[in-house]
Design an enzyme around this catalytic site. Sequence first.
Site, PDB file in Angstrom:
ATOM      1  N   ASN A  37       0.809  -1.215   0.000  1.00 13.43           N
ATOM      2  CA  ASN A  37       0.000   0.000   0.000  1.00 13.43           C
ATOM      3  C   ASN A  37       0.853   1.280   0.000  1.00 13.43           C
ATOM      4  OD1 ASN A  37      -2.298   1.549   0.137  1.00 13.43           O
ATOM      5  ND2 ASN A  37      -2.804   1.043   2.253  1.00 13.43           N
ATOM      6  N   HIS A 122     -14.207  -4.338  11.179  1.00 11.96           N
ATOM      7  CA  HIS A 122     -13.865  -2.999  11.684  1.00 11.96           C
ATOM      8  C   HIS A 122     -15.108  -2.166  11.951  1.00 11.96           C
ATOM      9  CE1 HIS A 122      -9.806  -3.165   9.296  1.00 11.96           C
ATOM     10  NE2 HIS A 122      -9.909  -4.093  10.203  1.00 11.96           N
ATOM     11  N   ARG A 147     -13.387  -4.840  15.832  1.00 16.57           N
ATOM     12  CA  ARG A 147     -12.345  -3.877  16.182  1.00 16.57           C
ATOM     13  C   ARG A 147     -12.982  -2.490  16.300  1.00 16.57           C
ATOM     14  NH1 ARG A 147      -7.460  -1.669  12.357  1.00 16.57           N
ATOM     15  NH2 ARG A 147      -9.114  -0.260  11.727  1.00 16.57           N
ATOM     16  N   TYR A 159      -6.697   8.028  12.790  1.00 12.16           N
ATOM     17  CA  TYR A 159      -6.647   6.721  12.145  1.00 12.16           C
ATOM     18  C   TYR A 159      -7.963   5.948  12.314  1.00 12.16           C
ATOM     19  CZ  TYR A 159      -5.856   1.816  11.432  1.00 12.16           C
ATOM     20  OH  TYR A 159      -5.995   0.532  10.997  1.00 12.16           O
ATOM     21  N   ASP A 209      -6.804  -1.105  17.769  1.00  9.39           N
ATOM     22  CA  ASP A 209      -5.508  -0.923  17.121  1.00  9.39           C
ATOM     23  C   ASP A 209      -4.941   0.443  17.516  1.00  9.39           C
ATOM     24  OD1 ASP A 209      -3.345  -0.872  15.419  1.00  9.39           O
ATOM     25  OD2 ASP A 209      -4.470  -1.484  13.629  1.00  9.39           O
ATOM     26  N   HIS A 211      -2.106   1.433  16.522  1.00  7.37           N
ATOM     27  CA  HIS A 211      -1.391   1.811  15.297  1.00  7.37           C
ATOM     28  C   HIS A 211      -0.048   2.479  15.566  1.00  7.37           C
ATOM     29  CE1 HIS A 211      -1.601   2.363  10.850  1.00  7.37           C
ATOM     30  NE2 HIS A 211      -2.399   1.331  10.974  1.00  7.37           N
ATOM     31  N   GLU A 235      -3.716  -3.912  19.727  1.00  3.57           N
ATOM     32  CA  GLU A 235      -2.819  -4.166  18.586  1.00  3.57           C
ATOM     33  C   GLU A 235      -1.791  -3.044  18.410  1.00  3.57           C
ATOM     34  OE1 GLU A 235      -5.050  -4.906  15.064  1.00  3.57           O
ATOM     35  OE2 GLU A 235      -3.429  -4.281  13.735  1.00  3.57           O
ATOM     36  N   GLU A 261       2.079  -6.458  11.833  1.00  2.00           N
ATOM     37  CA  GLU A 261       1.634  -6.340  10.434  1.00  2.00           C
ATOM     38  C   GLU A 261       2.679  -5.666   9.543  1.00  2.00           C
ATOM     39  OE1 GLU A 261      -1.940  -4.026  11.255  1.00  2.00           O
ATOM     40  OE2 GLU A 261      -1.049  -2.318  10.249  1.00  2.00           O
ATOM     41  N   ARG A 282       0.884 -10.925  13.880  1.00  2.00           N
ATOM     42  CA  ARG A 282      -0.018 -10.246  12.944  1.00  2.00           C
ATOM     43  C   ARG A 282       0.510 -10.183  11.520  1.00  2.00           C
ATOM     44  NH1 ARG A 282      -4.376  -8.620  12.116  1.00  2.00           N
ATOM     45  NH2 ARG A 282      -4.091  -6.401  11.808  1.00  2.00           N
ATOM     46  N   HIS A 311      -2.782 -10.445   9.056  1.00  2.00           N
ATOM     47  CA  HIS A 311      -3.220  -9.103   8.654  1.00  2.00           C
ATOM     48  C   HIS A 311      -4.139  -9.214   7.432  1.00  2.00           C
ATOM     49  CE1 HIS A 311      -1.803  -4.840   7.290  1.00  2.00           C
ATOM     50  NE2 HIS A 311      -2.810  -4.748   8.127  1.00  2.00           N
ATOM     51  N   ASP A 315      -6.230  -3.499   1.880  1.00  2.43           N
ATOM     52  CA  ASP A 315      -5.099  -3.355   0.948  1.00  2.43           C
ATOM     53  C   ASP A 315      -4.295  -4.644   0.765  1.00  2.43           C
ATOM     54  OD1 ASP A 315      -4.649  -1.696   3.634  1.00  2.43           O
ATOM     55  OD2 ASP A 315      -2.736  -2.643   3.166  1.00  2.43           O
ATOM     56  N   GLU A 338      -8.283 -11.198  10.407  1.00  6.98           N
ATOM     57  CA  GLU A 338      -8.865  -9.890  10.100  1.00  6.98           C
ATOM     58  C   GLU A 338      -9.488  -9.973   8.708  1.00  6.98           C
ATOM     59  OE1 GLU A 338      -6.031  -6.727   9.454  1.00  6.98           O
ATOM     60  OE2 GLU A 338      -7.461  -5.207  10.114  1.00  6.98           O
ATOM     61  N   TRP A 401       2.431   6.887  12.370  1.00  3.73           N
ATOM     62  CA  TRP A 401       1.044   6.706  11.913  1.00  3.73           C
ATOM     63  C   TRP A 401       0.629   5.260  12.111  1.00  3.73           C
ATOM     64  CZ3 TRP A 401      -1.456   3.849   7.969  1.00  3.73           C
ATOM     65  CH2 TRP A 401      -2.836   4.149   7.836  1.00  3.73           C
TER      66      TRP A 401
HETATM   67  C1  CS2 Z   1      -4.397  -1.739   9.923  1.00  5.47           C
HETATM   68  C2  CS2 Z   1      -4.251  -1.507   8.456  1.00  5.47           C
HETATM   69  O1  CS2 Z   1      -5.666  -3.623   9.374  1.00  5.47           O
HETATM   70  C3  CS2 Z   1      -5.009  -3.074  10.229  1.00  5.47           C
HETATM   71  O2  CS2 Z   1      -4.836  -3.518  11.346  1.00  5.47           O
HETATM   72  O3  CS2 Z   1      -3.381  -1.440  10.749  1.00  5.47           O
HETATM   73  O4  CS2 Z   1      -5.436  -0.889   8.086  1.00  5.47           O
HETATM   74  C4  CS2 Z   1      -3.083  -0.641   7.987  1.00  5.47           C
HETATM   75  O5  CS2 Z   1      -3.248   0.661   8.408  1.00  5.47           O
HETATM   76  C5  CS2 Z   1      -3.007  -0.718   6.497  1.00  5.47           C
HETATM   77  O6  CS2 Z   1      -2.884  -2.051   6.089  1.00  5.47           O
HETATM   78  C6  CS2 Z   1      -1.841   0.093   5.936  1.00  5.47           C
HETATM   79  O7  CS2 Z   1      -1.713  -0.156   4.586  1.00  5.47           O
HETATM   80 MG    MG Z   2      -3.255  -2.797  12.424  1.00  2.74          MG
END
Ligand code: CS2
Ligand code: MG
Length: 401
Positions: A37, A122, A147, A159, A209, A211, A235, A261, A282, A311, A315, A338, A401
């Site tokens: 991504n 999500h 989530r 996010y 998450d 993040h 997460e 991830e 993950r 993960h 994407d 997920e 991020w």
């Molecule tokens: C995220 C993702 O799925 C998740 O847990 O952390 O949405 C992540 O932000 C994206 O895969 C980034 O490309």
């Molecule tokens: Mg994540």
Amino acid sequence: MKIVDASVVVTSPGRNFVTLKITTDDGVTGLGDATLNGRELAVVSYLRDHVAPLLIGLDPHRIEDTWQSLYRGAYWRRGPVTMAAIAAVDVALWDIKAKVANLPLYQLLGGASRDRVRTYGHASGRDAPELFDSVRARLEQGYQSIRIQTGIPGLQRVYGVGGEPDALPDGRVRPLVEDWDTGAYLRHMPSVFEAVRNEFGPELPLLHDAHHRLTPLQAARLGKDLEPYDLFWLEDCTPAENQEGLRLVRSHTTTPLAIGEVFNSIHDFRTLVNEQLIDYVRAAVTHFGGVSPIRKLFDFAAQQQIKSAIHGPEDISPVGMAAAIHLDLAIHNFGIQEYAGYTAATDEVFRHAYTFTDGHLHPGEAPGLGVELDEELAAAHPYAPAYLPVNRLADGTVHDW
Ligand code: CS2
Ligand code: MG
């Protein structure tokens, strides 16, 4: 049997996906996901310019040998671009091997260890009413684990709660800029989980998450503050390149932890697994070098009672998702998958045998991965430049991020 062609298809049915297609001399084809991504074309070049020429003439059945020669032969090891490219080859070769055997891939991985694969979806909202609506919508879709991501008072864009990137006047795209304030986040989150528990009761498995935004000390505090709400997991509480930092988090909280991830090699997990500092790994099949190495990661993790949680955001393409579901069905230490789901346009480009019912996935019984790429339709959705967001504090400092 020999490989006679390796081509790369880039398509954007709503978002960009990169797919490797390997063809053998007897006409069997295999697909591998190579989507990274925001940096998609780097992997396209790695595959087209550097890997495809090496594949021509190889025996497609020699998966491990091909993997090792791409990994060791590049000299420059690891990294997301390299490992996404190697993953695409590995998955495409597994697809071919399973098609030749006339078996769904999970049968070659040891057969089913369960009847179906539990997922989480999500839910997000700027405030509590919006978040509750989102949770209800997921429950209606059949999800049984959810989530939770939410807006933070005082922050405009965070996010998981949406937002569109800005287009420049000349049409160029630049990253969406999101806001961050760790103090505001840490103060707000416990009340969010309290409200969700009050609304949806004690039994619904809830995930969150962070993040990569917190220091180990901040993560320890969040884990402790969320203990009353019995999370399924917290997460990516820290960026976790500093694996030792998780010792501090772990020693302060019993909230289960999931990480990995953005990792792309077993070495990124070594301390986390050896010292049992996390509960779920993950990694994505797509960014970890494929089915072969992630299978080794899961076996390694199993020694410390750590489970899988592949993960599976939007994407990862349906090709990468299918590979994940075959593994999920086959391995013993499966945790959860997920599954963010896809747009109808994506499902048309990537027709798949896997199914989603009552919050569970099944890979289906089609030989191989069970995914077909409609190349004509794919061509109707050309690559669209896109970036992941950038996170900034109130004073303008870039934050994780
Ligand atoms: C995220 C993702 O799925 C998740 O847990 O952390 O949405 C992540 O932000 C994206 O895969 C980034 O490309
Ligand atoms: Mg994540």
